[in-house]
Design an enzyme around this catalytic site. Structure first.
Site, mmCIF file in Angstrom:
data_model
loop_
_atom_site.group_PDB
_atom_site.id
_atom_site.type_symbol
_atom_site.label_atom_id
_atom_site.label_comp_id
_atom_site.label_asym_id
_atom_site.label_seq_id
_atom_site.Cartn_x
_atom_site.Cartn_y
_atom_site.Cartn_z
ATOM 1 N N LYS A 1 2.280 -0.061 -0.126
ATOM 2 C CA LYS A 1 2.771 0.143 -1.500
ATOM 3 C C LYS A 1 2.436 1.545 -1.990
ATOM 4 O O LYS A 1 3.259 2.209 -2.620
ATOM 5 C CB LYS A 1 2.135 -0.901 -2.443
ATOM 6 C CG LYS A 1 2.532 -2.335 -2.108
ATOM 7 C CD LYS A 1 1.803 -3.338 -2.979
ATOM 8 C CE LYS A 1 0.334 -3.437 -2.724
ATOM 9 N NZ LYS A 1 -0.037 -3.991 -1.405
ATOM 10 N N ASP B 1 -1.358 -4.756 1.520
ATOM 11 C CA ASP B 1 -1.443 -3.664 2.496
ATOM 12 C C ASP B 1 -0.119 -3.379 3.194
ATOM 13 O O ASP B 1 -0.081 -2.990 4.369
ATOM 14 C CB ASP B 1 -2.534 -3.951 3.554
ATOM 15 C CG ASP B 1 -3.896 -4.139 2.913
ATOM 16 O OD1 ASP B 1 -4.149 -3.483 1.879
ATOM 17 O OD2 ASP B 1 -4.694 -4.920 3.443
ATOM 18 N N GLY C 1 -6.473 -1.204 -2.276
ATOM 19 C CA GLY C 1 -6.699 0.096 -1.647
ATOM 20 C C GLY C 1 -5.332 0.626 -1.259
ATOM 21 O O GLY C 1 -4.707 0.106 -0.349
HETATM 22 P P1 GDP Z 1 -1.108 -0.776 0.273
HETATM 23 O O1 GDP Z 1 -2.355 -1.495 -0.122
HETATM 24 O O2 GDP Z 1 0.089 -1.652 0.243
HETATM 25 O O3 GDP Z 1 -0.899 0.498 -0.492
HETATM 26 O O4 GDP Z 1 -1.317 -0.363 1.812
HETATM 27 P P2 GDP Z 1 -2.644 0.283 2.459
HETATM 28 O O5 GDP Z 1 -2.756 1.687 2.042
HETATM 29 O O6 GDP Z 1 -3.805 -0.607 2.225
HETATM 30 O O7 GDP Z 1 -2.298 0.131 3.991
HETATM 31 C C1 GDP Z 1 -1.179 0.735 4.560
HETATM 32 C C2 GDP Z 1 -1.670 1.675 5.672
HETATM 33 O O8 GDP Z 1 -0.573 2.044 6.482
HETATM 34 C C3 GDP Z 1 -2.230 2.975 5.151
HETATM 35 O O9 GDP Z 1 -3.213 3.426 6.026
HETATM 36 C C4 GDP Z 1 -1.024 3.909 5.162
HETATM 37 O O10 GDP Z 1 -1.395 5.276 5.282
HETATM 38 C C5 GDP Z 1 -0.327 3.453 6.392
HETATM 39 N N1 GDP Z 1 1.142 3.564 6.384
HETATM 40 C C6 GDP Z 1 2.014 3.435 5.366
HETATM 41 N N2 GDP Z 1 3.272 3.520 5.809
HETATM 42 C C7 GDP Z 1 3.200 3.705 7.139
HETATM 43 C C8 GDP Z 1 4.166 3.833 8.182
HETATM 44 O O11 GDP Z 1 5.369 3.775 7.968
HETATM 45 N N3 GDP Z 1 3.701 3.998 9.455
HETATM 46 C C9 GDP Z 1 2.371 4.042 9.747
HETATM 47 N N4 GDP Z 1 2.009 4.188 11.022
HETATM 48 N N5 GDP Z 1 1.436 3.927 8.802
HETATM 49 C C10 GDP Z 1 1.849 3.737 7.522
HETATM 50 P P1 IMO Z 2 -3.764 -4.064 -1.745
HETATM 51 O O1 IMO Z 2 -3.344 -3.760 -3.162
HETATM 52 C C1 IMO Z 2 -4.976 -7.118 1.120
HETATM 53 C C2 IMO Z 2 -7.411 -10.413 -0.440
HETATM 54 C C3 IMO Z 2 -8.847 -10.534 0.030
HETATM 55 C C4 IMO Z 2 -9.029 -12.047 -0.026
HETATM 56 C C5 IMO Z 2 -8.231 -12.426 -1.272
HETATM 57 C C6 IMO Z 2 -9.070 -12.595 -2.525
HETATM 58 O O2 IMO Z 2 -4.484 -2.961 -1.084
HETATM 59 O O3 IMO Z 2 -2.609 -4.599 -0.964
HETATM 60 P P2 IMO Z 2 -10.232 -10.818 -4.157
HETATM 61 O O4 IMO Z 2 -11.263 -9.767 -3.887
HETATM 62 O O5 IMO Z 2 -8.960 -10.295 -4.717
HETATM 63 O O6 IMO Z 2 -10.773 -11.966 -4.955
HETATM 64 O O7 IMO Z 2 -9.902 -11.437 -2.688
HETATM 65 O O8 IMO Z 2 -7.281 -11.394 -1.456
HETATM 66 N N1 IMO Z 2 -7.038 -9.106 -1.028
HETATM 67 C C7 IMO Z 2 -6.273 -8.206 -0.422
HETATM 68 N N2 IMO Z 2 -5.731 -8.202 0.810
HETATM 69 N N3 IMO Z 2 -4.711 -6.120 0.254
HETATM 70 C C8 IMO Z 2 -5.209 -6.123 -0.992
HETATM 71 O O9 IMO Z 2 -4.867 -5.216 -1.932
HETATM 72 C C9 IMO Z 2 -6.070 -7.182 -1.367
HETATM 73 N N4 IMO Z 2 -6.753 -7.479 -2.492
HETATM 74 C C10 IMO Z 2 -7.333 -8.669 -2.273
HETATM 75 O O10 IMO Z 2 -8.997 -10.022 1.324
HETATM 76 O O11 IMO Z 2 -8.396 -12.642 1.072
HETATM 77 MG MG MG Z 3 -4.261 -1.863 0.639
#
Ligand code: GDP
Ligand code: IMO
Ligand code: MG
Length: 422
Positions: free
Chosen positions: A16, A13, A40
């Site tokens: 990416k 999270d 996600g």
């Molecule tokens: P990922 O799994 O690495 O793609 O990250 P996620 O999408 O799960 O979580 C990142 C969250 O932060 C999302 O809600 C993005 O829209 C938000 N986001 C990404 N870059 C920024 C930023 O620079 N500032 C803020 N405030 N939100 C961001």
């Molecule tokens: P993105 O790509 C954050 C975490 C789960 C749990 C552990 C194992 O959005 O960064 P799993 O379902 O993979 O067997 O769970 O890994 N986890 C993540 N945490 N971002 C993710 O993906 C994750 N995918 C799995 O919360 O701790």
């Molecule tokens: Mg994510």
């Protein structure tokens, strides 16, 4: 020719999805290389918000080809839902999405076994998407792959054989009702009809593209500390999000990789269980969660929040070979008077030389912090590095020096245009 890897540098999270969307403007092909619908990845463009689970985040640029590589585990229902959602939003998928015939399929029993093991005593806090059980079958060499969909007889035989075994397990060990094999066979045959057109030998597809000099971006899911080999085992996912996983999960050899970009959140978050040395269980952590909207994009769970851990990201830099980083969510720190950065760990007053991944030591470390002054100013509209307050620049410099990378991108908001390229 350019072949870049995007890797999460912390516990997932990091943002990416947003950075892949930005960078894919300069790439022709984006490949997801591991994980599944546990991911996600959020991309915000104007007032539209897209959350991608299996399809690479490059799909939002219409001239980009997207590949789901052999290292990914595919939940048919999640994939079909995602295709439909994107099509409903006017995104054209046909002819732009290729799915590896070697990718493994998540079966209903994988999700069931995931939830059963999460209800027991050895809880990990998984996303419940069947990821672990599917990779177990992959490594046990009993998994069902996309290629098996292409021969209905083989598919039926394999499903029957696997369900026999799983029903035994469900009944005898977990005292659970049995699964209906005919329903599952029908469901997967229907699935084949719907995704047949996307199935390809993506390894050769990618190598042909490389021979033609096309540029490829490899999109990791999860993050380094969730890596089954290099992360905080057993509180990890069941694949290799690290840069090595990009090669095995796509079929691209290490000699072709030209860059590894680490996505680094300006503070730290984690979802699920496991050690987290800089976690803030107080109102500061609450404030980070609130301002950063730190709730899972897949499960909606609140993310655990804490200060930036440079010691951890330095380890991540080493494992992945990160030279350049994209710093995300710097804007979230704008209203903090003081910002702490963890620069090392100690146990019983003794400073550790290297990052410990074993549970016992990592659970017992005390972070060593340095405190930096905040900048107390909205930076979400900054378009250039020069426009950032000097204290924000100092913070970036400190991150870069303590973690050992150069900074190539600074993200100051979730939207495409809230991005500063250095
Ligand atoms: P990922 O799994 O690495 O793609 O990250 P996620 O999408 O799960 O979580 C990142 C969250 O932060 C999302 O809600 C993005 O829209 C938000 N986001 C990404 N870059 C920024 C930023 O620079 N500032 C803020 N405030 N939100 C961001
Ligand atoms: P993105 O790509 C954050 C975490 C789960 C749990 C552990 C194992 O959005 O960064 P799993 O379902 O993979 O067997 O769970 O890994 N986890 C993540 N945490 N971002 C993710 O993906 C994750 N995918 C799995 O919360 O701790
Ligand atoms: Mg994510």
């Amino acid at each position: 020719m350019s072949v870049g890897i995007i890797v999460g540098s912390q516990w997932g999270d990091e943002g990416k999805g947003k950075i892949v969307d930005i960078l894919s403007e300069k790439y022709e092909i984006v490949v997801r290389y591991q994980g599944g619908a546990n991911a996600g990845h959020t991309v915000e463009i104007g007032d539209k918000k897209f959350i991608l689970h299996l399809i690479p985040s490059g799909i939002l640029r219409e001239d980009v080809i997207c590949v789901i590589g052999n290292g990914v585990v595919i939940d048919p229902k999640a994939l079909l839902d995602e295709i439909k959602q994107l099509e409903d939003l006017g995104i054209n998928i046909k002819g732009r999405l290729f799915i590896s015939h070697n990718a493994h399929l998540i079966m209903p029993y994988h999700k069931l076994l995931d939830s059963i093991s999460e209800s027991g005593t050895s809880k990990i806090g998984t996303t419940g998407r069947g990821i672990g059980p599917c990779y177990i079958d992959k490594y046990a060499r009993s998994g069902i792959r996309i290629v098996d969909l292409l021969d209905k007889k083989v598919l039926e035989e394999k499903i029957r054989c696997n369900i026999d075994e799983k029903n035994n397990l469900l009944k005898k060990i977990y005292n659970h009702s049995e699964l209906n094999v005919d329903e599952i066979i029908k469901e997967y045959l229907d699935f084949d009809d719907q995704i047949d057109e996307y199935i390809t030998d993506t390894t050769h597809f990618i190598h042909n593209a490389l021979d033609e000099g096309r540029s490829i971006l490899l999109e990791g899911a999860q993050g380094t500390l969730l890596d089954v080999d290099h992360g905080t085992y057993p509180y990890v996912t069941s694949s290799n999000p690290t840069s090595g996983g990009a090669c095995t999960g796509s079929g691209i050899p290490p000699t072709k990789i030209t860059s590894v970009v680490g996505i680094v959140k300006a503070y730290t978050t984690r979802v699920g269980l496991g050690p987290f040395p800089t976690e803030l269980l107080d109102e500061t952590g609450e404030k980070l969660r609130k301002i950063g909207a730190e709730f899972g994009a897949t499960t909606g769970r609140p993310r655990r929040c804490g200060w930036y851990d440079a010691f951890l990201v330095n380890y991540s830099r080493m494992i992945n070979g990160i030279e350049r980083a994209a710093i995300t969510k710097l804007d979230v720190l704008s209203s903090f008077e003081e910002i702490k950065v963890c620069v090392g760990y100690e146990i019983n007053g003794k400073k550790l030389k290297s990052f410990p991944t074993d549970l016992n030591r990592l659970s017992n470390v005390t972070p060593i912090y340095e405190t930096l002054p905040g900048w107390n100013e909205d930076i979400s509209t900054a378009k250039t590095y020069e426009e950032l307050p000097w204290r924000a620049k100092d913070y970036l410099l400190f991150m870069s020096q303590t973690s050992g990378f150069e900074i190539g991108i600074v993200s100051v908001g979730p939207k495409r245009d809230q991005t500063i390229e250095l």
